[in-house]
Design an enzyme around this catalytic site. Structure first.
Site, PDB file in Angstrom:
ATOM      1  N   ASN A 286      45.631  37.227  41.657  1.00 34.16           N
ATOM      2  CA  ASN A 286      44.178  37.131  41.487  1.00 34.16           C
ATOM      3  C   ASN A 286      43.824  37.996  40.288  1.00 34.16           C
ATOM      4  OD1 ASN A 286      41.421  37.180  41.618  1.00 34.16           O
ATOM      5  ND2 ASN A 286      41.301  38.437  43.476  1.00 34.16           N
TER       6      ASN A 286
ATOM      7  N   LYS B 104      41.093  38.350  38.855  1.00 29.49           N
ATOM      8  CA  LYS B 104      39.692  38.841  38.872  1.00 29.49           C
ATOM      9  C   LYS B 104      39.076  38.609  37.480  1.00 29.49           C
ATOM     10  CE  LYS B 104      41.079  42.167  42.309  1.00 29.49           C
ATOM     11  NZ  LYS B 104      40.623  43.212  43.211  1.00 29.49           N
TER      12      LYS B 104
ATOM     13  N   HIS C 280      36.630  36.146  49.039  1.00 29.80           N
ATOM     14  CA  HIS C 280      37.202  37.438  48.644  1.00 29.80           C
ATOM     15  C   HIS C 280      36.188  38.538  48.974  1.00 29.80           C
ATOM     16  CE1 HIS C 280      38.770  40.709  46.204  1.00 29.80           C
ATOM     17  NE2 HIS C 280      39.925  40.068  46.227  1.00 29.80           N
TER      18      HIS C 280
ATOM     19  N   GLU D  19      35.224  40.978  47.408  1.00 29.52           N
ATOM     20  CA  GLU D  19      34.297  41.317  46.316  1.00 29.52           C
ATOM     21  C   GLU D  19      33.145  40.319  46.257  1.00 29.52           C
ATOM     22  OE1 GLU D  19      37.291  41.629  43.245  1.00 29.52           O
ATOM     23  OE2 GLU D  19      38.074  43.425  44.240  1.00 29.52           O
TER      24      GLU D  19
ATOM     25  N   GLU E 288      43.181  40.669  53.797  1.00 24.72           N
ATOM     26  CA  GLU E 288      43.010  41.704  52.778  1.00 24.72           C
ATOM     27  C   GLU E 288      42.118  42.810  53.322  1.00 24.72           C
ATOM     28  OE1 GLU E 288      43.884  40.091  48.617  1.00 24.72           O
ATOM     29  OE2 GLU E 288      41.748  39.894  48.947  1.00 24.72           O
TER      30      GLU E 288
ATOM     31  N   GLY F 120      42.677  47.402  45.526  1.00 26.56           N
ATOM     32  CA  GLY F 120      42.474  48.149  44.286  1.00 26.56           C
ATOM     33  C   GLY F 120      42.441  49.658  44.478  1.00 26.56           C
TER      34      GLY F 120
ATOM     35  N   SER G  32      46.736  46.168  47.302  1.00 24.27           N
ATOM     36  CA  SER G  32      47.679  47.081  46.633  1.00 24.27           C
ATOM     37  C   SER G  32      49.136  46.726  46.882  1.00 24.27           C
ATOM     38  CB  SER G  32      47.387  48.539  47.034  1.00 24.27           C
ATOM     39  OG  SER G  32      46.075  48.901  46.640  1.00 24.27           O
TER      40      SER G  32
HETATM   41  C1  PEP Z   1      42.810  41.396  45.499  1.00 23.89           C
HETATM   42  O1  PEP Z   1      41.887  41.572  44.735  1.00 23.89           O
HETATM   43  O2  PEP Z   1      42.865  40.329  46.127  1.00 23.89           O
HETATM   44  C2  PEP Z   1      43.812  42.449  45.641  1.00 23.89           C
HETATM   45  C3  PEP Z   1      44.661  42.394  46.632  1.00 23.89           C
HETATM   46  O3  PEP Z   1      43.795  43.450  44.701  1.00 23.89           O
HETATM   47  P1  PEP Z   1      44.885  44.634  44.532  1.00 23.89           P
HETATM   48  O4  PEP Z   1      46.241  44.007  44.629  1.00 23.89           O
HETATM   49  O5  PEP Z   1      44.603  45.200  43.184  1.00 23.89           O
HETATM   50  O6  PEP Z   1      44.629  45.601  45.635  1.00 23.89           O
END
Ligand code: PEP
Length: 249
Positions: free
Chosen positions: A9, A11, A95, A97, A167, A173, A212
């Protein structure tokens, strides 16, 4: 045995130049093929660049969101048929976000899921709890409610085309990762819920972990029985890291 899916992803990151460098490193790294499904979810302006640079490779491309509307006066929105026109195979919906910064509700995410399915795209439906919800012991009820909203509106047959991504919001992040067992416990709950809709197909649905994931922790997460891949943010922007995660799968 479910085939694993490693999905990046991106972003709101990238440029024509940096994408070209990243994608050519990924193509080179996967020239001998991949043992899992590989996908990059790019910002909409770069989907055709992905189509041009990835056609004929083992790497698919997809979007990070979709409009709940089909067409019309919805300035700034991108519809599911438009994503199909860009030869996307998947799109992320729900997501955290989008839920946090754009007020997306479980019901809206469910309607977006329907739009994708109707256009022949595979939705990657994200669910996850905040730190506060985890500390209050609400993880299972929160993720179950998020998934239930989607399962309530889709046909039983559509389950075949669904991907779920767990998630935990507190792990996205932040550098904090759920332990493999913490993630597995939630994935098992999600699979049980899928099984209420269609037991044999539930066994085939890919449930990804996101939060992460990086080369250092991918192997132990991906070894858990109900973790069928990863949704990768930061590490998907570095070819070496993304390739190492693919290798771990
Ligand atoms: C994400 O945005 O879906 C995500 C898992 O980000 P990160 O791997 O940076 O935590």
């Amino acid at each position: 045995m479910r085939r694993k899916l490693i999905a990046g992803n991106w972003k709101m990151n990238g440029s024509f130049a940096s994408n070209e460098a990243l994608l050519s490193e990924l193509r080179a790294g996967l020239s001998a093929g991949a043992a899992c499904d590989v996908l990059v979810c790019a910002p909409s302006p770069y989907l055709m660049q992905c189509a041009n640079l990835l056609s004929g490779s083992d790497i698919g491309w997809g979007a990070q969101d979709v409009s709940v509307h089909l067409s019309g006066a919805y300035t700034g929105e991108v519809s599911a048929p438009m994503l199909s026109d860009c030869s996307c195979t998947y799109a992320i919906v729900g997501h955290s976000e989008r839920r946090a910064y754009h007020g997306e509700t479980d019901e809206l995410v469910a309607q977006k899921t329907l739009r994708l399915l109707a256009s022949g795209l595979k939705p990657i439906v994200c669910v996850g709890e905040t730190l506060e919800q985890r500390e209050l012991g609400q993880t299972n009820s929160v993720v179950s409610a998020q998934l239930r909203a989607v399962l309530d509106v889709i046909d039983v047959d559509a389950l075949t085309n669904l991907v779920v991504a767990y998630e935990p919001v507190w792990a996205i992040g932040t550098g904090k990762t759920a332990t493999p067992q913490m993630a597995q416990d939630v994935h098992a709950v999600l699979r049980q819920q899928l099984a209420l809709k269609n037991p044999p197909v539930a066994e085939k649905v890919q449930i990804l972990y996101g939060g992460s994931m990086k080369p250092e922790n991918a192997q132990e997460l991906l070894a858990m029985p109900d973790i069928d891949g990863g949704l990768i943010g930061g590490a998907a922007l570095k070819a070496a890291d993304f390739l190492a995660i693919i290798q771990a799968a």
